[in-house]
Structures are given as structure tokens and as C-alpha cells.
Design a protein around this motif. Structure first.
Motif, PDB file in Angstrom:
ATOM      1  N   ARG A  13       1.983   1.211   3.655  1.00  0.00           N
ATOM      2  CA  ARG A  13       2.684   2.054   2.676  1.00  0.00           C
ATOM      3  C   ARG A  13       4.156   2.036   3.016  1.00  0.00           C
ATOM      4  O   ARG A  13       4.548   1.706   4.133  1.00  0.00           O
ATOM      5  CB  ARG A  13       2.153   3.480   2.678  1.00  0.00           C
TER       6      ARG A  13
ATOM      7  N   GLY B 100       9.801   5.758  -5.097  1.00  0.00           N
ATOM      8  CA  GLY B 100       8.365   6.014  -5.070  1.00  0.00           C
ATOM      9  C   GLY B 100       7.659   5.214  -4.006  1.00  0.00           C
ATOM     10  O   GLY B 100       8.066   4.113  -3.654  1.00  0.00           O
TER      11      GLY B 100
ATOM     12  N   VAL C 132      -4.132   5.703  -3.115  1.00  0.00           N
ATOM     13  CA  VAL C 132      -3.077   5.781  -4.136  1.00  0.00           C
ATOM     14  C   VAL C 132      -2.832   7.237  -4.511  1.00  0.00           C
ATOM     15  O   VAL C 132      -1.684   7.697  -4.559  1.00  0.00           O
ATOM     16  CB  VAL C 132      -3.437   4.939  -5.384  1.00  0.00           C
ATOM     17  N   ALA C 133      -3.906   7.981  -4.744  1.00  0.00           N
ATOM     18  CA  ALA C 133      -3.778   9.399  -5.112  1.00  0.00           C
ATOM     19  C   ALA C 133      -3.212  10.220  -3.951  1.00  0.00           C
ATOM     20  O   ALA C 133      -2.290  11.020  -4.143  1.00  0.00           O
ATOM     21  CB  ALA C 133      -5.135   9.947  -5.541  1.00  0.00           C
ATOM     22  N   GLU C 134      -3.747   9.996  -2.757  1.00  0.00           N
ATOM     23  CA  GLU C 134      -3.327  10.749  -1.578  1.00  0.00           C
ATOM     24  C   GLU C 134      -1.835  10.583  -1.284  1.00  0.00           C
ATOM     25  O   GLU C 134      -1.156  11.530  -0.923  1.00  0.00           O
ATOM     26  CB  GLU C 134      -4.150  10.257  -0.385  1.00  0.00           C
ATOM     27  N   HIS C 135      -1.322   9.375  -1.469  1.00  0.00           N
ATOM     28  CA  HIS C 135       0.082   9.096  -1.160  1.00  0.00           C
ATOM     29  C   HIS C 135       0.976   9.111  -2.405  1.00  0.00           C
ATOM     30  O   HIS C 135       2.171   8.823  -2.308  1.00  0.00           O
ATOM     31  CB  HIS C 135       0.194   7.748  -0.434  1.00  0.00           C
ATOM     32  N   GLU C 136       0.367   9.442  -3.551  1.00  0.00           N
ATOM     33  CA  GLU C 136       1.094   9.479  -4.823  1.00  0.00           C
ATOM     34  C   GLU C 136       1.881   8.186  -5.047  1.00  0.00           C
ATOM     35  O   GLU C 136       3.051   8.197  -5.437  1.00  0.00           O
ATOM     36  CB  GLU C 136       2.005  10.706  -4.886  1.00  0.00           C
ATOM     37  N   ALA C 137       1.201   7.064  -4.793  1.00  0.00           N
ATOM     38  CA  ALA C 137       1.838   5.750  -4.912  1.00  0.00           C
ATOM     39  C   ALA C 137       2.077   5.392  -6.382  1.00  0.00           C
ATOM     40  O   ALA C 137       1.229   5.622  -7.234  1.00  0.00           O
ATOM     41  CB  ALA C 137       0.971   4.684  -4.255  1.00  0.00           C
ATOM     42  N   ILE C 138       3.247   4.821  -6.637  1.00  0.00           N
ATOM     43  CA  ILE C 138       3.579   4.391  -7.997  1.00  0.00           C
ATOM     44  C   ILE C 138       3.085   2.983  -8.275  1.00  0.00           C
ATOM     45  O   ILE C 138       3.023   2.556  -9.431  1.00  0.00           O
ATOM     46  CB  ILE C 138       5.101   4.456  -8.258  1.00  0.00           C
TER      47      ILE C 138
ATOM     48  N   PRO D  34       9.166   6.959   0.242  1.00  0.00           N
ATOM     49  CA  PRO D  34       9.489   7.149  -1.175  1.00  0.00           C
ATOM     50  C   PRO D  34      10.749   6.415  -1.643  1.00  0.00           C
ATOM     51  O   PRO D  34      10.882   6.100  -2.818  1.00  0.00           O
ATOM     52  CB  PRO D  34       9.667   8.666  -1.307  1.00  0.00           C
TER      53      PRO D  34
END
Length: 152
Positions: free
Chosen positions: A20, A4, A48-54, A23
Motif C-alpha cells: 500500500r 489517495g 481495499v475497504a479497510e484502507h479506503e484505497a482509490i 494517501p
């Protein structure tokens, strides 16, 4: 190693550097510089949402002796405000000793000078921080740093 995207955040009084990783959690790279103050947490939540960060790894600036001063307390408050807006256990604090010095040195060695360096040093410091956290996790098999609980 957990899979992630993670974001690294270097909190400053004027700017917030953001990095960043891929994944697979292998390589950190610079992402953006956010102006500190009004809207900075909103922008990080968007990233966080844009990059789908965990996870978001926030730098904790301690002294060389390991003591925490005003900058560390400010980073803790910032991380708690961010944690209030993200899922539980999505924000971690990680020791960032010497990340800005390392970033400055690398930029200088790469020929980045003056105003241009000031514009990207925060992103570079966030990149150094995130890479150290990723490398630490790879070595130990444990997530880096300490979990931040929201202030609410």
C-alpha cells in the motif's frame, strides 16, 4: 499526482503479495501476503475497504521482450475478477518486469535469508511494483498502466 491510498498486487500461483502507499501517493510499503486461491479476491476487497484505497495496481508479468505468456493471462483474469467486485476503473494492470528479481535482490542485500525471504518476497515485489507505478504517475501526470474492465 492524484491523492489517495493505492494497493499494489503481485499475483503468484501460491501467494499474492500486497503493498500500500500513503494517501499522498509518495511511498509504497509492504502490507500483507494472501494465499492464492479460494478467498483471495475476498481478502483484497476487504483490504481495499479497510484502507479506503482509490485504486488497485495489479502486476502484469510480461517477458523482457514485452510478450505476454500464461502468467500474464492469469494476471489479467485475476484483475478482471477483482474489477468485478470494485467500482469502475478501480483496477489497473501495470508492467511488472523484474519486480520479483529486484525484490529478491533487495531482501538478500538486507540480510533476509531462506524461509524468511520466501515469506515476504511477494510483499516486497508488490512494493516495488506499486512504487514504480507511483513514480511513473508522478513523472507523466497520468495514472499508471491500463484500466481493467470487469468480466461481466
Amino acid at each position: 499526482m492524484r491523492q489517495g491510498v493505492r494497493l499494489g498486487v503481485d499475483v503468484g500461483s501460491v501467494r499474492v503479495g500486497v503493498a500500500r502507499c500513503d494517501p499522498g501517493g509518495i511511498l509504497a510499503s509492504p502490507l500483507e501476503t494472501v494465499k492464492s486461491g479460494r478467498g483471495d479476491i475476498d481478502r483484497l476487497v476487504e483490504l481495499v475497504a479497510e484502507h479506503e484505497a482509490i485504486e488497485v495496481v495489479v502486476g502484469l508479468p510480461t517477458s523482457l521482450s514485452g510478450r505476454e505468456g500464461p502468467a500474464a493471462q492469469s494476471a489479467r483474469r485475476f484483475a478482471a475478477r477483482l474489477a468485478d467486485r470494485l467500482p469502475p476503473e478501480a483496477v489497473r494492470l501495470y508492467d511488472e518486469r523484474l519486480t520479483t528479481v529486484t525484490a529478491e535482490s533487495g531482501l538478500r542485500a538486507g540480510g533476509v535469508r531462506g524461509q524468511a525471504r520466501r515469506k515476504v518476497v511477494d510483499q516486497a515485489a508488490a512494493t516495488v511494483l506499486l512504487q514504480a507505478a507511483l513514480d511513473g504517475e508522478r513523472l507523466t501526470g497520468r495514472p499508471p498502466g491500463e484500466i481493467v474492465r470487469g468480466s461481466s
